[in-house]
Write a protein that holds these residues in place. Structure first.
Motif, PDB file in Angstrom:
ATOM      1  N   GLY A  68       0.788  -1.230   0.000  1.00  0.00           N
ATOM      2  CA  GLY A  68       0.000   0.000   0.000  1.00  0.00           C
ATOM      3  C   GLY A  68       0.819   1.280   0.000  1.00  0.00           C
ATOM      4  N   ASP A  71      -0.041   3.661  -2.939  1.00  0.00           N
ATOM      5  CA  ASP A  71      -1.293   4.413  -2.811  1.00  0.00           C
ATOM      6  C   ASP A  71      -1.276   5.387  -1.634  1.00  0.00           C
ATOM      7  OD1 ASP A  71      -2.404   3.398  -5.140  1.00  0.00           O
ATOM      8  OD2 ASP A  71      -3.066   1.573  -4.126  1.00  0.00           O
ATOM      9  N   VAL A 426      -4.030  -4.860   2.589  1.00  0.00           N
ATOM     10  CA  VAL A 426      -3.804  -3.553   3.209  1.00  0.00           C
ATOM     11  C   VAL A 426      -4.996  -2.625   3.023  1.00  0.00           C
ATOM     12  CG1 VAL A 426      -2.525  -2.668   1.202  1.00  0.00           C
ATOM     13  CG2 VAL A 426      -2.200  -1.627   3.454  1.00  0.00           C
ATOM     14  N   GLY A 427      -5.696  -2.758   1.908  1.00  0.00           N
ATOM     15  CA  GLY A 427      -6.859  -1.916   1.659  1.00  0.00           C
ATOM     16  C   GLY A 427      -7.954  -2.109   2.708  1.00  0.00           C
ATOM     17  N   TYR A 432      -5.208   2.264   7.543  1.00  0.00           N
ATOM     18  CA  TYR A 432      -4.632   2.530   6.224  1.00  0.00           C
ATOM     19  C   TYR A 432      -5.464   3.579   5.501  1.00  0.00           C
ATOM     20  CZ  TYR A 432      -2.922   2.141   1.491  1.00  0.00           C
ATOM     21  OH  TYR A 432      -2.383   2.444   0.262  1.00  0.00           O
ATOM     22  N   ASN A 434      -6.012   5.359   1.731  1.00  0.00           N
ATOM     23  CA  ASN A 434      -5.706   5.207   0.309  1.00  0.00           C
ATOM     24  C   ASN A 434      -5.772   6.577  -0.371  1.00  0.00           C
ATOM     25  OD1 ASN A 434      -5.697   4.694  -2.446  1.00  0.00           O
ATOM     26  ND2 ASN A 434      -6.773   2.734  -2.206  1.00  0.00           N
ATOM     27  N   SER A 436      -4.636   7.318  -3.264  1.00  0.00           N
ATOM     28  CA  SER A 436      -4.959   7.260  -4.700  1.00  0.00           C
ATOM     29  C   SER A 436      -6.464   7.402  -4.891  1.00  0.00           C
ATOM     30  CB  SER A 436      -4.513   5.926  -5.306  1.00  0.00           C
ATOM     31  OG  SER A 436      -3.127   5.782  -5.212  1.00  0.00           O
ATOM     32  N   GLU A 437      -7.196   6.900  -3.912  1.00  0.00           N
ATOM     33  CA  GLU A 437      -8.657   6.946  -3.987  1.00  0.00           C
ATOM     34  C   GLU A 437      -9.163   8.348  -3.631  1.00  0.00           C
ATOM     35  OE1 GLU A 437     -11.053   3.082  -3.164  1.00  0.00           O
ATOM     36  OE2 GLU A 437     -10.712   4.154  -1.262  1.00  0.00           O
TER      37      GLU A 437
HETATM   38  C1  NAG Z   1      -6.586   2.339  -3.587  1.00  0.00           C
HETATM   39  O1  NAG Z   1      -7.670   2.765  -4.362  1.00  0.00           O
HETATM   40  C2  NAG Z   1      -7.484   2.535  -5.748  1.00  0.00           C
HETATM   41  C3  NAG Z   1      -8.649   3.185  -6.457  1.00  0.00           C
HETATM   42  O2  NAG Z   1      -9.843   2.767  -5.899  1.00  0.00           O
HETATM   43  C4  NAG Z   1      -7.424   1.035  -5.960  1.00  0.00           C
HETATM   44  O3  NAG Z   1      -7.213   0.765  -7.326  1.00  0.00           O
HETATM   45  C5  NAG Z   1      -6.246   0.488  -5.168  1.00  0.00           C
HETATM   46  O4  NAG Z   1      -6.188  -0.920  -5.264  1.00  0.00           O
HETATM   47  C6  NAG Z   1      -6.384   0.848  -3.708  1.00  0.00           C
HETATM   48  N1  NAG Z   1      -5.166   0.475  -2.997  1.00  0.00           N
HETATM   49  C7  NAG Z   1      -5.131  -0.388  -1.995  1.00  0.00           C
HETATM   50  C8  NAG Z   1      -3.799  -0.599  -1.356  1.00  0.00           C
HETATM   51  O5  NAG Z   1      -6.092  -0.983  -1.591  1.00  0.00           O
END
Ligand code: NAG
Ligand code: NAG
Ligand code: NAG
Ligand code: NAG
Ligand code: NAG
Ligand code: NAG
Ligand code: NAG
Ligand code: NAG
Ligand code: NAG
Ligand code: NAG
Length: 492
Positions: A68, A71, A426-427, A432, A434, A436-437
Motif C-alpha cells: 500500500g 497508494d 492492506v486496503g 490505512y 488510500n 490514490s482513492e
Molecule cells: C486504492 O484505491 C485505488 C482506487 O480505488 C485502488 O485501485 C487500489 O487498489 C487501492 N489500494 C489499496 C492498497 O487498496
C-alpha cells in the motif's frame, strides 16, 4: 494542473489562506509544474549501497504496491548510482549495466510503469558518479536524452568529482542548471532532485531550476551519534565540508537555521529515511519521520521492504503524519525553542526543542522533541504558539488537540503484522489511508479522522499544551480551532 508526485494545490485553498490565516505563506508554482507536495518514494542506497540489481528493484517495487505504499504516494523508485557500465560507448552514450540488469533498463522501467510507479535515475554533476561510474558533467544533453528515451521520470543528481566547479553559488548553480535545461529540452517531465549536500547554499538559488535540494551531508542510521565524516555540528548553518554519516539530530539542527523557501514544487531535502534499517529505537524513528514530514522534506524510504517490522511499517504508513507532509500549504515547521538539558545521551547529546507551523486550513502543528536522555514533561503556552503576544486573538481562542501518533491513527502492531505476512489486504487494514482513492487535500477537506489524528482534549484560550515525552521521543499534535474549522468553511 494534475502532476507527478502530489496532487495539485486546490485553487479554493488560496481563498481559505487569505481569509483564515495570519502566518502561512501562499504557495507559488513549481519551476516545472511538478512535485506540488514533497516527493515520496523509495531509493536503493541506504539499504543496499551499490549492491542492488534487477531483482532488488522489482522485489521492492512489488512491495511498494502490495503493502500500500504506492497508494500513500511513495511512487518513485530511484536507482541510486551504479546503473551503467564503467565506460561510455564510442559515441558517448551511457550503457546500462548488463550484469545487474539482464532484462535491460527499458524492460524494468516498463514494469515499474505497469505497477503505477515512477522510474528514478541517478547521476553526478561531475566527471564520475560517487561510485566511480561515468558522470554527466559535459554530457548533460546526451544523458538526459538517454534517460528520457527509457521513460525516466525523476533524476537524483549528485555532486561527486565536480572538477572544482563549486565554491561559489554561481559555479554550483550553473553546473546544476545545465542539467535542468537538458531535462527540459527532452520534453519529458522529470522531477529534478539536487544532491549537492548543501554546498554553496542551494536553498538560496535552486528553487528556480529544481524541485528539491539537499541541505546536508548524507544521513546515517543514528539519532545523535557524531562522526568525524560529518564534520559540522548541528548548529553550523553553512557547512563547507558536508561529508556523510550525519545523524538525525545533526541534520535537524542544520535545517532549523535555514530560512525555508519551500513552495509548491521546491523543498529542502533532509536526505532519505532510515526507518526500517534497525539503527534507531521506535521512538527515535518516530522523531525522524515526524520531523522530515513536518519540515516538508521529500520522503524517500531507503530500507528493505521485505524486512520491515510491524512497528516500522506503522510509522511509514501513518496517515496523520503523511497528511502534514502532503498538506497543500507546503509550509514547513520552524524551530521556536531549543534548550540544552543536563541528561545527555552516550554521545553527549541532550536538548529539548519545540517546532511549530501552520497548515492549509488554519490548523497548526506543534511538536515537542525530547532529545534528552530521560523522559520528561514538556509544556508550551498558546501565547508562545502564536508569537508570544498575549493579545494575539488566536492565543485567546480554544484549540482542539489531535495526537498524530494516537492509537486511533497509527496502524496497530497486530494489524501491521497481518498485512506484512499477507493475511490481511492492506486496503482492508484499520489505519490505512488510500490517497490514490481520495487525495490528501480532499481527505483533509473532509476532516477524515485518520488524517486529523486522535482527539486529545482541548486547550482553552490562553492555556498551555503539556505532555510527557519519552526519551529521544516526540509528541506531535495538529491543533484545530475548537468548534471546527469545518464550520468556518461552511460559512464562507
Ligand atoms: C486504492 O484505491 C485505488 C482506487 O480505488 C485502488 O485501485 C487500489 O487498489 C487501492 N489500494 C489499496 C492498497 O487498496
Ligand atoms: C574503460 O576505458 C579505459 C580507457 O579509456 C580503459 O583503460 C578501460 O579498460 C575501460 N574499462 C572497461 C571496463 O572497459
Ligand atoms: C551509440 O552507441 C550505442 C552502443 O553502441 C548504440 O546503442 C547507440 O545507438 C549509439 N547512438 C547513436 C546516437 O549513435
Ligand atoms: C541480484 O542480487 C541478488 C542478491 O545478491 C542475487 O541473489 C541475484 O541473483 C541477483 N540477480 C541478478 C539479476 O543479478
Ligand atoms: C520547459 O521549460 C518551459 C519554460 O519554462 C516550460 O514552459 C516547459 O513546460 C518546460 N518543459 C518541461 C518538459 O519541463
Ligand atoms: C541514557 O539512557 C540510556 C537508555 O535509558 C541509558 O542506558 C544510559 O545509561 C543513559 N545515560 C547515558 C550517559 O548514556
Ligand atoms: C486506544 O487506547 C485506549 C486506551 O488505552 C483504548 O481504550 C482504545 O480502545 C484504543 N483504541 C484503539 C483504536 O486501539
Ligand atoms: C500473521 O500475523 C498475525 C498477527 O501477528 C498472526 O496472528 C497470524 O498467525 C500470522 N499468520 C501467518 C500465516 O503467519
Ligand atoms: C476487503 O474485504 C472484503 C471482504 O470482507 C473483500 O470483498 C474485499 O475485496 C477486500 N478488499 C481488499 C482491498 O482486499
Ligand atoms: C474543499 O471543500 C470546498 C468546500 O466544500 C470545496 O469547494 C473544494 O473543492 C474542496 N477541495 C478539495 C481539494 O477537495
Amino acid at each position: 494542473m494534475a502532476s507527478k508526485f502530489g496532487s495539485s494545490t486546490a485553487v479554493s485553498s488560496c481563498l481559505f489562506l487569505a481569509l483564515l490565516l495570519e502566518t502561512v505563506g501562499a504557495a507559488s508554482l513549481s519551476y516545472n509544474g511538478l512535485a506540488q507536495t514533497p516527493q515520496m518514494g523509495w531509493d536503493t542506497y541506504n539499504a543496499y549501497a551499490l549492491a542492488y540489481n534487477e531483482s532488488t528493484i522489482l522485489t521492492n517495487a512489488e512491495r511498494l504496491v502490495s503493502l500500500g505504499f504506492r497508494d500513500l504516494g511513495y511512487r518513485v523508485v530511484i536507482f541510486d548510482d551504479a546503473m551503467t557500465e564503467l565506460n561510455r560507448s564510442a559515441n558517448g552514450t551511457l550503457i546500462a549495466n548488463a550484469a545487474k540488469f539482464p532484462s535491460g533498463l527499458q524492460s524494468i522501467a516498463n514494469q515499474l510503469h505497469d505497477y503505477g510507479l515512477y522510474f528514478g535515475v541517478y547521476s553526478s554533476a561531475g566527471k564520475y558518479t560517487c561510485g566511480g561510474y561515468p558522470g554527466s558533467l559535459g554530457y548533460e544533453t546526451q544523458d538526459a536524452a538517454w534517460w528520457a528515451s527509457m521513460g525516466a521520470d525523476y533524476l537524483k543528481y549528485d555532486n561527486c568529482y565536480n572538477e572544482g566547479l563549486s565554491g561559489t553559488p554561481k559555479l554550483s548553480q550553473d553546473r546544476y542548471a545545465a542539467m535542468s535545461n537538458a531535462l527540459n529540452s527532452t520534453g519529458r517531465d522529470f522531477v529534478y532532485s539536487l544532491c549537492n549536500w548543501g554546498d554553496d547554499k542551494p536553498w538560496e538559488w535552486a528553487s528556480t531550476i529544481a524541485n528539491s535540494a539537499r541541505i546536508s551531508g548524507d544521513i546515517q542510521d543514528s539519532f545523535s551519534m557524531p562522526t568525524t565524516s560529518c564534520p559540522c555540528g548541528p548548529d553550523e548553518y553553512y557547512c563547507q565540508l558536508p561529508g556523510y554519516g550525519c545523524s538525525v539530530m545533526n541534520i535537524l539542527g542544520k535545517a532549523s537555521s535555514i530560512r525555508s523557501k519551500n513552495q509548491a514544487g521546491y523543498y529542502n531535502d533532509l536526505d532519505m529515511l532510515e526507518v526500517g534499517n534497525g539503527g534507531m529505537s521506535y521512538d527515535e524513528y518516530k522523531v525522524h519521520f515526524s520531523m522530515w514530514a513536518a519540515i516538508k522534506s521529500p520522503l524517500i524510504m531507503g530500507n528493505k521492504l521485505d524486512q520491515l517490522s510491524p512497528e516500522d511499517y506503522a510509522i511509514l504508513t501513518n496517515p496523520a503524519v503523511l497528511a502534514i507532509s502532503q498538506d497543500p500549504s507546503v509550509s514547513a515547521v520552524s524551530r521556536t525553542v531549543t534548550q540544552q538539558v543536563d541528561d545527555k545521551d552516550a554521545w553527549g547529546f541532550g536538548e529539548v526543542q519545540v517546532w511549530q507551523g501552520s497548515l492549509s486550513n488554519g490548523d497548526q502543528v506543534v511538536a515537542f522533541l525530547n532529545a534528552g536522555n530521560n523522559s520528561r514533561t514538556m509544556s508550551y503556552s498558546l501565547v508562545d504558539v502564536f508569537g508570544g503576544l498575549r493579545t494575539n486573538t488566536n492565543a485567546q481562542k480554544s484549540w482542539d488537540l489531535f495526537d498524530v501518533w494516537g492509537n486511533h491513527t497509527v496502524m496497530s502492531t497486530e494489524v501491521a503484522a497481518q498485512v506484512l505476512n499477507g493475511t490481511l489486504a492492506v486496503g482492508n487494514a484499520t489505519g490505512y489511508y488510500n490517497a490514490s482513492e481520495t487525495t490528501w487535500a480532499t481527505g483533509l477537506n473532509q476532516s477524515n479522522p485518520l488524517l486529523i489524528g486522535t482527539p486529545a482534549g482541548t486547550v482553552q484560550g490562553g492555556g498551555t499544551l503539556q505532555a510527557e515525552v519519552p526519551r529521544h521521543g516526540i509528541q506531535m499534535w495538529r491543533l484545530r480551532q475548537a468548534g471546527g474549522s469545518g464550520k468556518k468553511r461552511d460559512e464562507l
